[in-house]
Design a protein around this motif. Sequence first.
Motif, PDB file in Angstrom:
ATOM      1  N   ALA A   1       3.678  15.441   2.885  1.00 29.26           N
ATOM      2  CA  ALA A   1       2.522  14.645   2.491  1.00 29.26           C
ATOM      3  C   ALA A   1       2.774  13.156   2.703  1.00 29.26           C
ATOM      4  O   ALA A   1       1.912  12.431   3.222  1.00 29.26           O
ATOM      5  N   LEU A   2       3.948  12.686   2.320  1.00 30.24           N
ATOM      6  CA  LEU A   2       4.220  11.258   2.422  1.00 30.24           C
ATOM      7  C   LEU A   2       4.392  10.814   3.868  1.00 30.24           C
ATOM      8  O   LEU A   2       3.938   9.728   4.258  1.00 30.24           O
ATOM      9  N   LEU A   3       5.018  11.659   4.688  1.00 28.75           N
ATOM     10  CA  LEU A   3       5.128  11.307   6.101  1.00 28.75           C
ATOM     11  C   LEU A   3       3.763  11.316   6.775  1.00 28.75           C
ATOM     12  O   LEU A   3       3.500  10.542   7.699  1.00 28.75           O
TER      13      LEU A   3
ATOM     14  N   HIS B   1       0.828  -1.213   0.000  1.00 28.70           N
ATOM     15  CA  HIS B   1       0.000   0.000   0.000  1.00 28.70           C
ATOM     16  C   HIS B   1       0.860   1.260   0.000  1.00 28.70           C
ATOM     17  O   HIS B   1       0.626   2.189  -0.795  1.00 28.70           O
ATOM     18  N   PHE B   2       1.865   1.300   0.859  1.00 29.40           N
ATOM     19  CA  PHE B   2       2.661   2.519   0.976  1.00 29.40           C
ATOM     20  C   PHE B   2       3.504   2.756  -0.269  1.00 29.40           C
ATOM     21  O   PHE B   2       3.704   3.906  -0.684  1.00 29.40           O
TER      22      PHE B   2
ATOM     23  N   ALA C   1      -0.614   7.800   8.936  1.00 30.57           N
ATOM     24  CA  ALA C   1      -2.036   7.456   8.828  1.00 30.57           C
ATOM     25  C   ALA C   1      -2.282   5.976   8.529  1.00 30.57           C
ATOM     26  O   ALA C   1      -3.442   5.571   8.365  1.00 30.57           O
ATOM     27  N   LEU C   2      -1.237   5.159   8.465  1.00 31.80           N
ATOM     28  CA  LEU C   2      -1.421   3.737   8.176  1.00 31.80           C
ATOM     29  C   LEU C   2      -2.334   3.085   9.214  1.00 31.80           C
ATOM     30  O   LEU C   2      -2.199   3.314  10.412  1.00 31.80           O
ATOM     31  N   ARG C   3      -3.250   2.268   8.734  1.00 28.53           N
ATOM     32  CA  ARG C   3      -4.180   1.549   9.605  1.00 28.53           C
ATOM     33  C   ARG C   3      -4.148   0.070   9.253  1.00 28.53           C
ATOM     34  O   ARG C   3      -3.998  -0.300   8.092  1.00 28.53           O
ATOM     35  N   PRO C   4      -4.316  -0.816  10.243  1.00 27.14           N
ATOM     36  CA  PRO C   4      -4.206  -2.254   9.965  1.00 27.14           C
ATOM     37  C   PRO C   4      -5.310  -2.770   9.056  1.00 27.14           C
ATOM     38  O   PRO C   4      -6.441  -2.274   9.080  1.00 27.14           O
ATOM     39  N   VAL C   5      -4.976  -3.775   8.263  1.00 21.01           N
ATOM     40  CA  VAL C   5      -5.941  -4.471   7.427  1.00 21.01           C
ATOM     41  C   VAL C   5      -6.635  -5.557   8.236  1.00 21.01           C
ATOM     42  O   VAL C   5      -7.829  -5.803   8.073  1.00 21.01           O
ATOM     43  N   ARG C   6      -5.918  -6.182   9.125  1.00 17.81           N
ATOM     44  CA  ARG C   6      -6.436  -7.291   9.934  1.00 17.81           C
ATOM     45  C   ARG C   6      -6.968  -6.763  11.269  1.00 17.81           C
ATOM     46  O   ARG C   6      -6.343  -5.913  11.903  1.00 17.81           O
ATOM     47  N   GLU C   7      -8.073  -7.320  11.727  1.00 20.61           N
ATOM     48  CA  GLU C   7      -8.757  -6.807  12.918  1.00 20.61           C
ATOM     49  C   GLU C   7      -7.872  -6.808  14.156  1.00 20.61           C
ATOM     50  O   GLU C   7      -7.898  -5.867  14.944  1.00 20.61           O
ATOM     51  N   ARG C   8      -7.111  -7.848  14.355  1.00 24.21           N
ATOM     52  CA  ARG C   8      -6.352  -7.978  15.597  1.00 24.21           C
ATOM     53  C   ARG C   8      -4.891  -7.565  15.451  1.00 24.21           C
ATOM     54  O   ARG C   8      -4.094  -7.798  16.361  1.00 24.21           O
ATOM     55  N   ALA C   9      -4.575  -6.943  14.340  1.00 20.48           N
ATOM     56  CA  ALA C   9      -3.205  -6.441  14.149  1.00 20.48           C
ATOM     57  C   ALA C   9      -3.144  -4.962  14.522  1.00 20.48           C
ATOM     58  O   ALA C   9      -4.138  -4.243  14.471  1.00 20.48           O
ATOM     59  N   ALA C  10      -1.982  -4.511  14.931  1.00 19.17           N
ATOM     60  CA  ALA C  10      -1.729  -3.105  15.235  1.00 19.17           C
ATOM     61  C   ALA C  10      -0.555  -2.636  14.390  1.00 19.17           C
ATOM     62  O   ALA C  10       0.443  -3.349  14.245  1.00 19.17           O
ATOM     63  N   VAL C  11      -0.677  -1.432  13.836  1.00 19.03           N
ATOM     64  CA  VAL C  11       0.351  -0.875  12.961  1.00 19.03           C
ATOM     65  C   VAL C  11       0.742   0.504  13.475  1.00 19.03           C
ATOM     66  O   VAL C  11      -0.120   1.313  13.824  1.00 19.03           O
ATOM     67  N   SER C  12       2.026   0.768  13.532  1.00 20.76           N
ATOM     68  CA  SER C  12       2.510   2.098  13.904  1.00 20.76           C
ATOM     69  C   SER C  12       3.737   2.429  13.064  1.00 20.76           C
ATOM     70  O   SER C  12       4.369   1.543  12.479  1.00 20.76           O
ATOM     71  N   ALA C  13       4.083   3.710  13.004  1.00 25.48           N
ATOM     72  CA  ALA C  13       5.264   4.149  12.259  1.00 25.48           C
ATOM     73  C   ALA C  13       5.976   5.210  13.079  1.00 25.48           C
ATOM     74  O   ALA C  13       5.342   6.010  13.769  1.00 25.48           O
ATOM     75  N   ARG C  14       7.295   5.201  12.996  1.00 27.55           N
ATOM     76  CA  ARG C  14       8.085   6.216  13.701  1.00 27.55           C
ATOM     77  C   ARG C  14       9.324   6.555  12.884  1.00 27.55           C
ATOM     78  O   ARG C  14       9.786   5.753  12.061  1.00 27.55           O
ATOM     79  N   LEU C  15       9.831   7.761  13.101  1.00 27.95           N
ATOM     80  CA  LEU C  15      11.026   8.215  12.398  1.00 27.95           C
ATOM     81  C   LEU C  15      12.271   7.778  13.165  1.00 27.95           C
ATOM     82  O   LEU C  15      12.348   7.937  14.389  1.00 27.95           O
TER      83      LEU C  15
END
Length: 370
Positions: free
Chosen positions: A253-255, A207-208, A260-274
């Motif tokens: 814009a890209l950062l 996706h990204f 803003a990434l959100r998980p596709v799977r219900e029980r998954a968690a997604v995060s991003a950091r620099l």
Amino acid sequence: MPSPEFEALHRYTVLESPTGDARSLAALAETLEADAGRAGFTTAREPHPTGDHLLWSLPARGVAGPPILLLSHYDTVWPVGTLAAMPWSVEGDVVRGPGVYDTKAGLVALLAAAARIKGQDHPEVRVIVVADEEIGSPSAGDLVRAEAGRAAVVLGLEPPHPGGDLKTGRRGSTRARIEVTGVEAHAALDPDSGANAIDELVDQLVHFRAVAARRPVLLNTGTIAGGGRTNVVAGRAHADLGLRFSDPADEEALLGELRALRPVRERAAVSARLLSHRPTWRPDPAGAELLDRIRGIAAGLGQTLDGRPADGAADTNTTGALGRPTVDGLAPRGGGAHARTEWVSAGGMAERTALLTALLGPSGLIPRLR
């Protein structure tokens, strides 16, 4: 008989110094500091657990005004042991070895130039030799900004463009990590009770990449790690990304999309950091004027130089983005940065030593900029 500069490059090269290897960096730091002291510098350090940043200063003699700031680094991308497969070698003008081009030859040229202006009038010279430049200088940013704030001009000792031309701007560079937490489960007996972090990470990367493709940016997925066993649904995974930007608006814009990434799977968690960030350094009038003055001084030595922006990032991103007159690429010419073919020109070392001597000396940049 080899020149002192040639001998110094050999000593620096055989002291392998990969980013993050504090013991190896410390060994090279001691050698560099001893040589800097002999060249006339006062030396100090800013300590860090993964490698100290080196601070060198040469008090002004007969030339008033703000200092010239030089930026370099002594870490390389090559792990300890690389010399076994990529040994120091000399064939005519070509010198090979891990880190010779990026950027140990630049340190050699600087120290040789400082030794040559000993006893002459010169401005104050400040030098920062960073220990983690190859991963974005995450611990050196504040130091670079503080020193740049009081400098008349900033000279970067990174490798030049092919052929020796200087660098007058750089793409912005950000290292970011996408982290995924899933739910572990038996991969055969109860897979539906799990949430595979690796599968989620793959979907997020696809996706990204599609988002990034809509803008003129460079995206490189540098590392991926996660999971543990083939019979266990992966509970954790992460990927480190390298992002390059020419326009700060694209960067913002890209950062934003990354945050803003959100998980596709219900029980998954997604995060991003620099992990690290260097702003875009765009060519500006102050840098153009500095380039013109360097070009004129080089012409007086019989050297022909030009300058243009570069795709790669360095600590000069920070100073250039702050609006300080900045030019980079003052290390000797060569090629193969970050590649097994890395080499530096022996003749280029002599050229750059002569140029740096002229830039720092009594008829150099500071008198001309008054």
